[in-house]
Write an enzyme that holds these catalytic residues in place. Structure first.
Site, short mmCIF file in Angstrom:
data_model
loop_
_atom_site.label_atom_id
_atom_site.label_comp_id
_atom_site.label_asym_id
_atom_site.label_seq_id
_atom_site.Cartn_x
_atom_site.Cartn_y
_atom_site.Cartn_z
N GLY A 55 6.85 78.05 71.83
CA GLY A 55 6.07 79.23 71.43
C GLY A 55 4.62 79.13 71.90
O GLY A 55 4.23 78.16 72.57
N ASN A 90 14.81 77.69 69.76
CA ASN A 90 16.02 78.49 70.03
C ASN A 90 15.69 79.69 70.92
O ASN A 90 16.57 80.50 71.21
CB ASN A 90 16.67 78.97 68.72
CG ASN A 90 15.85 80.01 68.01
OD1 ASN A 90 14.69 80.25 68.35
ND2 ASN A 90 16.43 80.65 67.01
N ASP A 106 18.61 75.85 66.83
CA ASP A 106 18.12 76.72 65.78
C ASP A 106 18.01 75.86 64.51
O ASP A 106 19.02 75.35 64.02
CB ASP A 106 19.15 77.85 65.60
CG ASP A 106 18.81 78.79 64.45
OD1 ASP A 106 17.95 78.43 63.61
OD2 ASP A 106 19.42 79.87 64.39
N LEU A 151 6.77 74.15 63.39
CA LEU A 151 6.13 75.43 63.74
C LEU A 151 7.14 76.56 63.91
O LEU A 151 6.75 77.70 64.16
CB LEU A 151 5.35 75.26 65.06
CG LEU A 151 3.88 74.81 64.99
CD1 LEU A 151 3.73 73.51 64.22
CD2 LEU A 151 3.28 74.67 66.37
N LYS A 159 15.62 82.67 56.56
CA LYS A 159 16.43 81.46 56.78
C LYS A 159 15.66 80.39 57.54
O LYS A 159 15.75 79.21 57.22
CB LYS A 159 17.70 81.81 57.57
CG LYS A 159 18.79 82.43 56.73
CD LYS A 159 20.05 82.55 57.57
CE LYS A 159 21.11 83.32 56.83
NZ LYS A 159 22.25 83.64 57.70
N GLY A 217 14.75 67.20 55.33
CA GLY A 217 15.84 66.22 55.23
C GLY A 217 15.75 65.21 56.36
O GLY A 217 15.94 64.00 56.15
N TYR A 268 8.44 87.09 55.79
CA TYR A 268 7.56 86.07 56.37
C TYR A 268 6.70 85.42 55.28
O TYR A 268 6.68 84.20 55.13
CB TYR A 268 6.69 86.71 57.44
CG TYR A 268 5.82 85.75 58.22
CD1 TYR A 268 6.38 84.92 59.20
CD2 TYR A 268 4.45 85.67 58.00
CE1 TYR A 268 5.59 84.04 59.93
CE2 TYR A 268 3.66 84.80 58.72
CZ TYR A 268 4.23 83.99 59.69
OH TYR A 268 3.44 83.11 60.41
N TYR A 273 9.75 68.11 48.03
CA TYR A 273 10.26 66.93 48.75
C TYR A 273 9.25 65.78 48.64
O TYR A 273 9.63 64.62 48.59
CB TYR A 273 10.53 67.25 50.22
CG TYR A 273 11.97 67.66 50.48
CD1 TYR A 273 12.42 68.93 50.14
CD2 TYR A 273 12.88 66.77 51.05
CE1 TYR A 273 13.73 69.31 50.36
CE2 TYR A 273 14.20 67.14 51.28
CZ TYR A 273 14.62 68.42 50.93
OH TYR A 273 15.93 68.78 51.15
#
Ligand code: UDP
Length: 319
Positions: free
Chosen positions: A17, A39, A63, A78, A96, A107, A150, A164
């Site tokens: 990006g 992706n 993705d 990012l 998502k 994770g 967003y 986390y």
């Protein structure tokens, strides 16, 4: 499994990006091995093509809403379309990538004991009632409007990062990025700087939404990348998110005038309807970034717009 290589492996999600590709450049320049994960939903191989033959650069088409298993030392998360046009195109996928994507990357960080930085956003402040925005302001966000996928997605990602950290001891950093511009912005992403520069170079009217009295504060990409790298390198005991952005506030109408002047364009300004939930004012308080990271932007709007204009001029001339 431990690795033989002593060079740090740094993953950049959304690495193809606008911001991600500049970050990959900086990290390669600093001597790291870079794994660019993307992706290509709203990004382009053109942004990273110059890195493809570098032995320390690796591109992985993926993705992040799906899990990813590899060995890394640091993760810059990012990945997420950032312009309203792109993030509203498939709002469910936007949520998502922010929520499932954050869980997958956290994770990964937990398993590999990697440091992980989240690119959060000034949009967590929504249409702010507190000005300029400090990190302890909780925001004013419409939870079900067109920007919510967003804004709320990024807010939930912050929640996940802190949970986390508290629950699993993951070493996190959260940057709240304010409007950023520079070469490699996508021509068609509807952001104000890219729209105005392209319109001015074509001598077309500049599309000011609403009266143009709304404000933003625009940070040049080099400054933003430096802030992100400093935050990743900051001591581990850092707590709380950090605003990164340029504190010089400007109205959208004044931005239009500055771009017309710098391009030497014959363009005029044309008012269009204001999009729903468009924030009225936005300006970061960067005291925390300055105190903790010894960081503040150095590029003036003129210094940053010149290479941005040159970039779009070249693209337009290439057809
Ligand atoms: N804007 C505008 N004309 C355009 C594109 C955007 O006047 O062609 C306005 C938009 O309504 C907003 C500001 O410029 O008030 C910044 O928009 P952008 O999409 O770049 O960023 P964000 O709204 O996410 O801060």
């Amino acid at each position: 499994m431990s690795r033989v290589s002593i060079t740090k492996q740094v993953m950049v999600t959304g690495g193809a990006g606008f911001l991600g590709s500049h970050l990959c450049d900086r990290l390669i320049g600093d001597g790291y091995e870079v794994i660019c994960v993307d992706n290509f939903f709203s990004t382009s191989k053109d942004n990273i093509i110059h890195l493809m033959n570098n032995p320390r650069f690796e591109l992985y088409r993926h993705d992040i809403t799906f899990p990813l298993y590899m060995e890394v030392d640091e993760i810059f998360n990012l990945a997420c379309p950032a312009s309203p046009v792109h993030y509203q195109f498939d709002p469910v996928q936007t949520v998502k990538v922010n929520v499932h994507g954050a869980i997958n990357m956290l994770g990964l960080a937990k398993r590999t004991k990697a440091k992980i930085l989240q690119a959060s956003t000034s949009e967590v402040y929504g249409d702010p009632a507190h000005h300029p925005q400090t990190e302890d302001y909780w925001g004013n966000v419409n939870p079900n409007g067109p920007r919510a996928c967003y804004d709320e997605g990024k807010r939930c990602a912050e929640t996940l990062f802190y949970d986390y950290h508290r629950q699993h001891g993951v070493n996190i950093r959260v940057a709240r990025l304010f409007n950023t511009y520079g070469p490699r912005m996508a021509m068609n992403d509807g952001r104000v700087v890219s729209n105005f520069v392209v319109q001015a170079l074509r001598n077309e009217p500049l599309s000011v939404y609403g009266s143009g009295d709304q404000t933003r504060s625009f940070c040049y990409v080099e400054d933003m990348i430096d802030g992100l790298v400093r935050l990743m390198r900051a001591p581990d005991d850092l707590s709380g998110p950090v605003n990164l952005g340029n504190p010089t506030e400007i109205t959208i109408r004044n931005l239009a005038e500055a771009i017309i002047e710098l391009t030497g364009s014959r363009s005029t300004v044309e008012e269009h309807p204001l999009p729903q939930d468009d924030p009225v004012r936005r300006c970061p308080d960067i005291t925390r970034a300055t105190d903790l990271l010894d960081w503040k932007p150095t590029a003036t709007l003129e210094r940053g717009l010149k290479p941005t204009i040159a970039y779009f001029d070249k693209l337009l001339k290439a057809g």
